[in-house]
Write a protein that holds these residues in place. Structure first.
Motif, PDB file in Angstrom:
ATOM      1  N   MET A 297       0.846  -1.185   0.000  1.00 15.53           N
ATOM      2  CA  MET A 297       0.000   0.000   0.000  1.00 15.53           C
ATOM      3  C   MET A 297       0.888   1.244   0.000  1.00 15.53           C
ATOM      4  O   MET A 297       1.902   1.283   0.701  1.00 15.53           O
ATOM      5  N   ASN A 298       0.533   2.258  -0.794  1.00 20.17           N
ATOM      6  CA  ASN A 298       1.363   3.457  -0.881  1.00 20.17           C
ATOM      7  C   ASN A 298       0.978   4.490   0.185  1.00 20.17           C
ATOM      8  O   ASN A 298       0.139   4.223   1.060  1.00 20.17           O
ATOM      9  N   LYS A 299       1.585   5.680   0.092  1.00 18.64           N
ATOM     10  CA  LYS A 299       1.377   6.711   1.105  1.00 18.64           C
ATOM     11  C   LYS A 299      -0.066   7.180   1.160  1.00 18.64           C
ATOM     12  O   LYS A 299      -0.564   7.624   2.197  1.00 18.64           O
ATOM     13  N   GLU A 300      -0.745   7.087   0.019  1.00 18.32           N
ATOM     14  CA  GLU A 300      -2.163   7.462  -0.024  1.00 18.32           C
ATOM     15  C   GLU A 300      -3.066   6.315   0.443  1.00 18.32           C
ATOM     16  O   GLU A 300      -4.292   6.401   0.326  1.00 18.32           O
ATOM     17  N   ASN A 301      -2.446   5.248   0.946  1.00 17.93           N
ATOM     18  CA  ASN A 301      -3.172   4.075   1.447  1.00 17.93           C
ATOM     19  C   ASN A 301      -3.979   3.392   0.351  1.00 17.93           C
ATOM     20  O   ASN A 301      -5.087   2.882   0.589  1.00 17.93           O
ATOM     21  N   ILE A 302      -3.391   3.387  -0.847  1.00 16.76           N
ATOM     22  CA  ILE A 302      -3.934   2.689  -1.999  1.00 16.76           C
ATOM     23  C   ILE A 302      -3.080   1.460  -2.259  1.00 16.76           C
ATOM     24  O   ILE A 302      -1.844   1.543  -2.290  1.00 16.76           O
ATOM     25  N   VAL A 303      -3.702   0.302  -2.445  1.00 16.00           N
ATOM     26  CA  VAL A 303      -2.950  -0.910  -2.762  1.00 16.00           C
ATOM     27  C   VAL A 303      -2.421  -0.787  -4.183  1.00 16.00           C
ATOM     28  O   VAL A 303      -3.187  -0.563  -5.129  1.00 16.00           O
ATOM     29  N   VAL A 304      -1.095  -0.927  -4.348  1.00 12.48           N
ATOM     30  CA  VAL A 304      -0.457  -0.710  -5.646  1.00 12.48           C
ATOM     31  C   VAL A 304       0.133  -1.984  -6.230  1.00 12.48           C
ATOM     32  O   VAL A 304       0.442  -2.025  -7.433  1.00 12.48           O
ATOM     33  N   SER A 305       0.333  -3.019  -5.422  1.00  8.44           N
ATOM     34  CA  SER A 305       0.918  -4.252  -5.933  1.00  8.44           C
ATOM     35  C   SER A 305       0.594  -5.402  -4.995  1.00  8.44           C
ATOM     36  O   SER A 305       0.496  -5.215  -3.773  1.00  8.44           O
ATOM     37  N   ASN A 306       0.440  -6.585  -5.600  1.00  3.35           N
ATOM     38  CA  ASN A 306       0.200  -7.804  -4.824  1.00  3.35           C
ATOM     39  C   ASN A 306       1.091  -8.925  -5.361  1.00  3.35           C
ATOM     40  O   ASN A 306       0.625  -9.778  -6.114  1.00  3.35           O
ATOM     41  N   PRO A 307       2.379  -8.950  -5.028  1.00  4.86           N
ATOM     42  CA  PRO A 307       3.229 -10.024  -5.522  1.00  4.86           C
ATOM     43  C   PRO A 307       2.697 -11.405  -5.141  1.00  4.86           C
ATOM     44  O   PRO A 307       2.511 -11.706  -3.964  1.00  4.86           O
ATOM     45  N   GLY A 308       2.447 -12.213  -6.163  1.00  3.77           N
ATOM     46  CA  GLY A 308       1.825 -13.512  -5.951  1.00  3.77           C
ATOM     47  C   GLY A 308       0.311 -13.467  -5.983  1.00  3.77           C
ATOM     48  O   GLY A 308      -0.341 -14.506  -6.009  1.00  3.77           O
ATOM     49  N   GLY A 309      -0.256 -12.270  -6.000  1.00  2.56           N
ATOM     50  CA  GLY A 309      -1.701 -12.094  -6.015  1.00  2.56           C
ATOM     51  C   GLY A 309      -2.167 -11.378  -7.264  1.00  2.56           C
ATOM     52  O   GLY A 309      -1.372 -11.004  -8.139  1.00  2.56           O
ATOM     53  N   SER A 310      -3.458 -11.163  -7.353  1.00  2.00           N
ATOM     54  CA  SER A 310      -4.039 -10.514  -8.528  1.00  2.00           C
ATOM     55  C   SER A 310      -3.762  -9.008  -8.511  1.00  2.00           C
ATOM     56  O   SER A 310      -3.500  -8.416  -7.465  1.00  2.00           O
ATOM     57  N   LYS A 311      -3.825  -8.417  -9.680  1.00  2.00           N
ATOM     58  CA  LYS A 311      -3.554  -6.990  -9.823  1.00  2.00           C
ATOM     59  C   LYS A 311      -4.622  -6.184  -9.096  1.00  2.00           C
ATOM     60  O   LYS A 311      -5.817  -6.445  -9.232  1.00  2.00           O
ATOM     61  N   PRO A 312      -4.218  -5.186  -8.286  1.00  7.07           N
ATOM     62  CA  PRO A 312      -5.227  -4.391  -7.570  1.00  7.07           C
ATOM     63  C   PRO A 312      -6.040  -3.530  -8.534  1.00  7.07           C
ATOM     64  O   PRO A 312      -5.496  -2.874  -9.412  1.00  7.07           O
TER      65      PRO A 312
END
Length: 361
Positions: A297-312
């Motif tokens: 999750m980035n500084k804006e509290n947005i999920v930006v990546s899920n290594p091993g998981g589906s694209k946010p």
């Protein structure tokens, strides 16, 4: 004469190179012999956006007979860039690595349930905070395993009634040295102590519905991404959420990550990383084994990546359900970020595997 002079200089230069080369050759070859072998990286890239990685599964090349691990619970890095891995194998509670995966040191406190590991710099000296939910212990140690403080069990201190379970899973250290203990497998409180281990307050508690309470308060971390307003980020694993509190325990807000049964939050720079221990399957919203991944999750509290998981993906400001995409991991329990932004993923109930290293690309 000019040509002769140039020729002589070239001859002297060449002779010097030969001489130096002859003298240094054994040392150079010796150096080649001690260089680590090239990491065996997966051809596939996992992750999304600027947070993509190649996986090195054999980063830790240890003999399980000599350094057995049961569950690799958590990992931190000290100022010297050494990586401290906490395991619940009583023979090897702590394994200390360099970033190439070479073992530097190991020690144990003979804990059978060692679970949470936090590192904190106190006036130039670094200390580890270790929790063991199996026996309700919270220990402060030196980097070599010498115990310097043990926080009293809240049942014995009169903070809990004797009927309230206490199974601490994690710690965080506040700007003034206060110690926050997450009772994630017990009564779902965050307990606040001063640096001497004296009780101040508790907050949270057990509830599915109330936003300021938890179901499995698995982790707690000091969030200093806003340096003028440090807060606490706590994980409510069963609620698939982070919860933010003030340093004196007032609830602020929650961040919902559907599909992610997150472990502790790990702050690095402007980002929050978390290992996802359990996932879901499409059309099955129950907690599922062997469905782990990492979420960022980035500084804006947005999920930006899920290594091993589906694209946010966000729709109308709401995050879509996240599922495991690549079966790289089983149960991810923690993630450590080094100074090159590579990740080290520790796993629980994964057949005794050592941490995987994720090389950032």
């Amino acid at each position: 004469m000019q040509k002769t002079s140039i020729g002589r200089r070239n001859f002297i230069k060449s002779s010097s190179i030969i001489t130096v080369g002859t003298v240094l050759a054994p040392t150079t070859m010796s150096s080649f012999n001690i260089l680590p072998s090239k990491p065996e990286l997966s051809k596939d890239i996992i992750g999304h956006g600027d947070y993509r990685y190649r996986v090195e599964k054999n980063w830790s090349d240890l003999n399980p007979k000599n350094h057995p691990v049961k569950n690799c619970h958590e990992m931190v890095m000290d100022r010297k860039k050494r990586l401290f891995l906490l395991t619940d194998h009583p023979k090897n509670n702590v394994l200390v690595y360099d970033k190439s995966g070479k073992l530097i040191n190991s020690w144990t406190l003979h804990l059978k349930g060692a679970h949470g590991l936090t590192i904190h710099d106190e006036n130039g000296s670094e200390f580890l905070y270790i929790t063991d939910p199996s026996n309700g212990r919270v220990l402060k140690t030196t980097l070599n395993g010498h115990i310097v403080l043990e926080i009293k069990n809240p049942q014995e201190a009169g903070v809990y009634s004797k009927y309230k379970p206490y199974k601490p899973t994690e710690t965080a250290i506040g700007p003034n040295g206060d110690i926050y203990v997450a009772d994630g497998y017990g009564s779902q409180f965050i307990l606040q102590y001063n640096g001497k281990g004296e009780f101040i307050r508790k907050f949270g508690g057990d509830s599915f519905l109330q936003p300021d309470k938890f179901k499995q308060a698995h982790g707690v971390a000091l969030d200093t991404r806003d340096p003028n307003n440090p807060t606490l980020i706590c994980s409510a694993r069963i609620k698939n959420s982070y919860k933010r509190f003030s340093l004196d325990g007032n609830y602020i807000e929650s961040y919902y990550i559907p599909g992610a049964f997150i472990s502790r939050p790990v702050i690095d720079g402007d980002d929050i990383y978390s290992a996802v221990c359990f996932g879901m399957e499409k059309d099955n919203y129950n907690m599922m084994m062997n469905k782990g991944f990492v979420t960022i999750m980035n500084k804006e509290n947005i999920v930006v990546s899920n290594p091993g998981g589906s694209k946010p993906k966000y729709k109308n400001g709401k995050l879509d359900l996240i599922l495991q995409k690549e079966p790289v991991f089983k149960q991810c329990h923690d993630v450590c970020v080094d100074d090159d932004k590579n990740l080290y993923v520790c796993q629980w109930n994964a057949g005794g595997v050592y941490p995987y290293k994720l090389h950032r690309v």
